[in-house]
Motif scaffolding. Structure first.
Motif, mmCIF file in Angstrom:
data_model
loop_
_atom_site.group_PDB
_atom_site.id
_atom_site.type_symbol
_atom_site.label_atom_id
_atom_site.label_comp_id
_atom_site.label_asym_id
_atom_site.label_seq_id
_atom_site.Cartn_x
_atom_site.Cartn_y
_atom_site.Cartn_z
ATOM 1 N N GLN A 191 0.819 -1.213 0.000
ATOM 2 C CA GLN A 191 0.000 0.000 0.000
ATOM 3 C C GLN A 191 0.852 1.262 0.000
ATOM 4 O O GLN A 191 0.581 2.207 -0.750
ATOM 5 N N LEU A 192 1.882 1.282 0.825
ATOM 6 C CA LEU A 192 2.751 2.457 0.874
ATOM 7 C C LEU A 192 3.506 2.633 -0.445
ATOM 8 O O LEU A 192 3.645 3.755 -0.940
ATOM 9 N N ARG A 193 3.970 1.542 -1.017
ATOM 10 C CA ARG A 193 4.681 1.614 -2.295
ATOM 11 C C ARG A 193 3.763 2.177 -3.385
ATOM 12 O O ARG A 193 4.195 2.991 -4.206
ATOM 13 N N ALA A 194 2.499 1.760 -3.370
ATOM 14 C CA ALA A 194 1.545 2.246 -4.368
ATOM 15 C C ALA A 194 1.352 3.762 -4.244
ATOM 16 O O ALA A 194 1.279 4.472 -5.252
ATOM 17 N N HIS A 195 1.274 4.251 -3.017
ATOM 18 C CA HIS A 195 1.118 5.696 -2.814
ATOM 19 C C HIS A 195 2.383 6.459 -3.193
ATOM 20 O O HIS A 195 2.319 7.519 -3.813
ATOM 21 N N LEU A 196 3.530 5.926 -2.816
ATOM 22 C CA LEU A 196 4.782 6.661 -3.009
ATOM 23 C C LEU A 196 5.377 6.520 -4.407
ATOM 24 O O LEU A 196 6.369 7.167 -4.711
ATOM 25 N N LYS A 197 4.770 5.718 -5.270
ATOM 26 C CA LYS A 197 5.315 5.565 -6.628
ATOM 27 C C LYS A 197 5.288 6.890 -7.382
ATOM 28 O O LYS A 197 6.099 7.114 -8.272
ATOM 29 N N ASP A 198 4.374 7.769 -7.017
ATOM 30 C CA ASP A 198 4.268 9.071 -7.685
ATOM 31 C C ASP A 198 5.023 10.184 -6.944
ATOM 32 O O ASP A 198 4.939 11.339 -7.355
ATOM 33 N N TYR A 199 5.738 9.842 -5.873
ATOM 34 C CA TYR A 199 6.495 10.844 -5.122
ATOM 35 C C TYR A 199 7.572 11.445 -6.018
ATOM 36 O O TYR A 199 8.327 10.724 -6.674
ATOM 37 N N ASP A 200 7.645 12.780 -6.053
ATOM 38 C CA ASP A 200 8.630 13.468 -6.896
ATOM 39 C C ASP A 200 9.216 14.652 -6.125
ATOM 40 O O ASP A 200 8.609 15.706 -6.040
#
Length: 82
Positions: free
Chosen positions: A54-63
């Motif tokens: 879940q955290l990876r899914a949210h943070l995949k768009d972190y820029d």
């Protein structure tokens, strides 16, 4: 628009209504971008694989270059995984 990723918003029980309500006001963080709360208040941290997914899914768009930031709050286990 930058995003503000919040690991988890801590909740507390309201003494009058007995309902769980946010323990802190995260609204001021909206001045820095769109708020993205990554985990629900009482997320089970013992389900590690699901938590990481879940955290990876949210943070995949972190820029970082776009001005995104991370607010570490909530369960320490969730903060450590993020």
């Amino acid at each position: 628009m930058p995003k503000v990723f919040i690991t988890q918003v801590p909740h507390k029980r309201d003494p009058d209504t007995r309902a769980f309500v946010p323990a802190v006001n995260i609204a001021p963080a909206a001045e820095h971008g769109e708020l993205v709360v990554m985990m629900p208040p009482r997320a089970p941290f013992h389900a590690t694989a699901d938590l990481v997914q879940q955290l990876r899914a949210h943070l995949k768009d972190y820029d970082y270059e776009a001005g995104d930031c991370l607010v570490a709050m909530g369960d320490p286990a969730i903060i450590a995984v993020a």
